[in-house]
Design an enzyme around this catalytic site. Structure first.
Site, PDB file in Angstrom:
ATOM      1  N   ASP A 120      11.526  -6.826   7.146  1.00  0.00           N
ATOM      2  CA  ASP A 120      10.732  -6.130   6.111  1.00  0.00           C
ATOM      3  C   ASP A 120      10.682  -4.529   6.686  1.00  0.00           C
ATOM      4  OD1 ASP A 120       8.625  -7.817   7.409  1.00  0.00           O
ATOM      5  OD2 ASP A 120       7.491  -6.260   6.460  1.00  0.00           O
ATOM      6  N   ARG A 131       5.332   9.927   2.784  1.00  0.00           N
ATOM      7  CA  ARG A 131       6.707   9.630   3.521  1.00  0.00           C
ATOM      8  C   ARG A 131       7.920   9.975   2.721  1.00  0.00           C
ATOM      9  NH1 ARG A 131       5.897   3.706   6.201  1.00  0.00           N
ATOM     10  NH2 ARG A 131       6.317   2.859   4.076  1.00  0.00           N
ATOM     11  N   ARG A 171       0.737  -1.185  -0.161  1.00  0.00           N
ATOM     12  CA  ARG A 171      -0.047  -0.205   0.052  1.00  0.00           C
ATOM     13  C   ARG A 171       1.011   1.154   0.058  1.00  0.00           C
ATOM     14  NH1 ARG A 171      -2.570   0.645   5.787  1.00  0.00           N
ATOM     15  NH2 ARG A 171      -1.021  -0.522   7.153  1.00  0.00           N
TER      16      ARG A 171
HETATM   17  P1  AMP Z   1       3.500  -4.140   7.893  1.00  0.00           P
HETATM   18  O1  AMP Z   1       3.044  -5.085   8.887  1.00  0.00           O
HETATM   19  O2  AMP Z   1       2.900  -2.788   8.018  1.00  0.00           O
HETATM   20  O3  AMP Z   1       4.934  -4.065   7.930  1.00  0.00           O
HETATM   21  O4  AMP Z   1       3.018  -4.658   6.452  1.00  0.00           O
HETATM   22  C1  AMP Z   1       3.369  -6.221   6.331  1.00  0.00           C
HETATM   23  C2  AMP Z   1       3.135  -6.259   4.889  1.00  0.00           C
HETATM   24  O5  AMP Z   1       1.779  -6.074   4.714  1.00  0.00           O
HETATM   25  C3  AMP Z   1       3.743  -5.268   3.802  1.00  0.00           C
HETATM   26  O6  AMP Z   1       3.921  -5.885   2.403  1.00  0.00           O
HETATM   27  C4  AMP Z   1       2.609  -4.282   3.452  1.00  0.00           C
HETATM   28  O7  AMP Z   1       2.597  -3.687   2.280  1.00  0.00           O
HETATM   29  C5  AMP Z   1       1.483  -4.985   3.480  1.00  0.00           C
HETATM   30  N1  AMP Z   1       0.289  -4.330   3.965  1.00  0.00           N
HETATM   31  C6  AMP Z   1      -0.235  -4.065   5.139  1.00  0.00           C
HETATM   32  N2  AMP Z   1      -1.396  -3.327   5.226  1.00  0.00           N
HETATM   33  C7  AMP Z   1      -1.611  -3.517   3.799  1.00  0.00           C
HETATM   34  C8  AMP Z   1      -3.031  -2.966   3.187  1.00  0.00           C
HETATM   35  N3  AMP Z   1      -3.979  -2.415   3.694  1.00  0.00           N
HETATM   36  N4  AMP Z   1      -3.143  -3.123   1.733  1.00  0.00           N
HETATM   37  C9  AMP Z   1      -2.066  -3.856   1.181  1.00  0.00           C
HETATM   38  N5  AMP Z   1      -0.838  -4.190   1.633  1.00  0.00           N
HETATM   39  C10 AMP Z   1      -0.926  -4.016   3.038  1.00  0.00           C
HETATM   40 MG    MG Z   2       5.976  -2.948   6.913  1.00  0.00          MG
END
Ligand code: AMP
Ligand code: MG
Length: 527
Positions: free
Chosen positions: A276, A199, A109
């Site tokens: 990540d 960002r 996203r």
């Molecule tokens: P995070 O927990 O924010 O580090 O996200 C882990 C993964 O999930 C990353 O690849 C993000 O881009 C993806 N992600 C988190 N929220 C969303 C969302 N609402 N839509 C698409 N991808 C998401």
């Molecule tokens: Mg992330």
């Protein structure tokens, strides 16, 4: 070549010009191999409205609402208009989540718009979080809600002003559309206001960008990405090659150590230190269910998803960073092919972390000339914090103000304003007194006059941090269309080391009602 756009800002595309793109340009969820990113368009949000922006950062980028006009600025930071020279893309990365390899993740996203070449000769990439789905969105919608966007916006700027390495936030816009989220994962989805944070960072590459290429055995691409990283962001290391790769990994370790020392200094808990979410530049990145230590507790994590194992608790952050660096070492191993230099870099991470942590704690206590018993003094203090449920932020400011010519018995009364435990037992009170006695003795080795020491301590110990409940109050108001708390916090947090008359309420103990309220002490990953 960077092109002058009609905004007269120079936009460049070093990354997309240097690295291979996904050949598929249609936007659907998929595994992307043989590429570092996919071109993708932002989703249009014609109703987008700007609710906050960082004036200083905007000026640095040459992208201000005043100069461009508010509509134009809003349209850029909500992804509604692509300026000449911009290219929008999502990066492919993988990652270890909670200790397990999770495969492809990627910018699900986040959509990058290319980089601004600033007047100061730096490159700064603009990235919109919540601007619509990408090939990496997996089962999610590519969107973000106001509450989590406001938290990221305020916190990344607060961290910057605290002197903590971090990605920054240029702006916060409401998309004007609703986003459905089941905040507590309890089968009660709700429509919430959607938002986008723009960002800003010189690089958004993460450990996971290298890990995915190793996992796929795409070693040529791994080399290409590493060479690109060194050339663009670590040019002082010289021409990429075997020895430069080692020097680069060393520097990543050192930068990571420095970042974590800062987190421990200000009491920041990231909450989701998956690989990540580890920046290759050693920047704090991806503000999700983060939190700030209130009653000092190394075992605390704000992340409800991690409430069982507490893998990412405050006190474990240095060890987790090390674990993550080992994953990065494994990922780049094919470029180096010997274990020893990688192990040496990891060992250097440990010793740097330890020595910088000690120096940092000495600075917090105003101890200029090192003394062999300082580590003991510090550890004794930290364990006394637990007895009295001490608010670390309030404590260090109060300590700096103590006049040690007073009767020592009077000092705990001054420090009590940092205690959540209002009636500590005799043993706890004694522990504080015992420590104060040691500290008073230790100060005899110091040569600086008290006023100088106090000023030095206050430059390391913030008065204002983004207390969890304050962020939640700003969210509650913003969801009702009132942005005054958001703006007040943003302003005060620009000078976190400066006491600001009229804003004393932002530097006080967390009120009792906030102890257990969701959003204040516990956060889910839903965002
Ligand atoms: P995070 O927990 O924010 O580090 O996200 C882990 C993964 O999930 C990353 O690849 C993000 O881009 C993806 N992600 C988190 N929220 C969303 C969302 N609402 N839509 C698409 N991808 C998401
Ligand atoms: Mg992330």
């Amino acid at each position: 070549m960077p092109v002058t756009s009609e905004t007269s800002v120079l936009f460049g595309n070093l990354l997309t010009n240097s690295l291979p793109a996904d050949c598929e340009t249609r936007n659907f969820r998929r595994q992307v191999s043989g590429a570092c990113y996919s071109f993708v368009k932002t989703t249009p949000f014609p109703q987008a409205t700007l609710i906050a922006w960082s004036q200083a950062l905007a000026a640095q980028l040459g992208l201000t609402p005043e100069r461009l006009g508010r509509d134009k600025f809003t349209s850029i930071v909500s992804g509604n208009s692509m300026e000449q020279g911009m290219q929008s893309y999502a990066l492919c990365y993988g990652g270890h989540q909670f200790g397990h390899w999770a495969g492809q993740l990627g910018d699900g996203r986040a959509i990058n718009l290319g980089e601004v070449n600033t007047a100061a000769g730096q490159h700064q990439i603009l990235q919109l979080k919540g601007a619509g789905p990408t090939p990496y969105s997996r089962t999610a919608d590519g969107l973000a809600v106001l509450r989590s966007s406001l938290r990221e916006y305020l916190c990344s700027e607060a961290m910057y002003h605290l002197g903590v390495p971090t990605t920054r936030a240029l702006s916060l816009v409401l998309t004007g559309t609703g986003v459905v989220r089941d905040m507590f994962y309890d089968g009660n989805p709700k429509t919430e206001p959607g938002a986008i944070v723009c960002r800003v960072a010189p690089s958004f590459l993460r450990f996971g960008n290298y890990e995915i290429l190793n996992a796929r055995k795409e070693f040529d691409l791994l080399k290409q990405l590493t060479d690109f990283t060194i050339t663009r962001d670590f040019p002082h290391l010289g021409v990429p090659g075997h020895d430069t790769y080692i020097a680069w990994f060393n520097e990543v370790c050192q930068r990571t150590a420095r970042m974590i020392v800062h987190w421990m200094r200000v009491g920041f808990v990231h909450g989701v230190m998956n690989t990540d979410n580890m920046s290759i530049l050693g920047l704090t990145i991806d503000y999700g269910p983060y939190g700030w230590i209130e009653n000092y507790d190394p075992g605390w994590t704000p992340n409800t998803t991690d409430s069982q194992g507490k893998r990412y608790r405050f006190g474990q952050q240095p060890q987790i960073a090390l674990w993550n660096l080992v994953q990065l070492a494994n990922a780049i191993f094919p470029l180096i092919n010997t274990v020893e230099p990688l192990e040496a870099a990891i060992a250097a991470y440990k010793s740097t972390y330890e020595s910088q942590w000690l120096r940092m704690m000495q600075d917090k206590l105003g101890l200029e000339s090192p003394h062999h018993e300082d580590a003991t003094l510090i550890n004794q203090l930290l364990s006394s914090f637990r007895h009295t449920e001490t608010d670390m932020t309030i404590f260090f400011r109060a300590l700096a103000a103590v006049d040690f010519s007073l009767l020592l018995q009077e000092v705990p009364v001054i420090l009590q304003k940092a205690w959540y435990e209002k009636s500590p037992n005799q043993t706890s009170q004694q522990a504080t007194l015992d420590w104060l006695l040691l500290y008073q003795k230790r100060l005899q080795f110091e040569t600086r006059p008290q006023v100088v020491r106090t000023a030095a301590m206050n430059s390391q110990n913030p008065c204002y941090v983004l207390r969890n409940y304050l962020a939640q109050l700003a969210i509650d108001s913003a969801e009702q269309g009132d942005y005054s708390k958001l703006h007040e916090l943003q302003k005060v947090l620009q000078q976190p080391y400066q006491e600001q008359p009229g804003h004393e309420n932002l530097a006080q103990l967390r009120p009792d009602w906030a102890r257990q309220r969701a959003g204040c002490s516990m956060l889910s990953c839903s965002s």
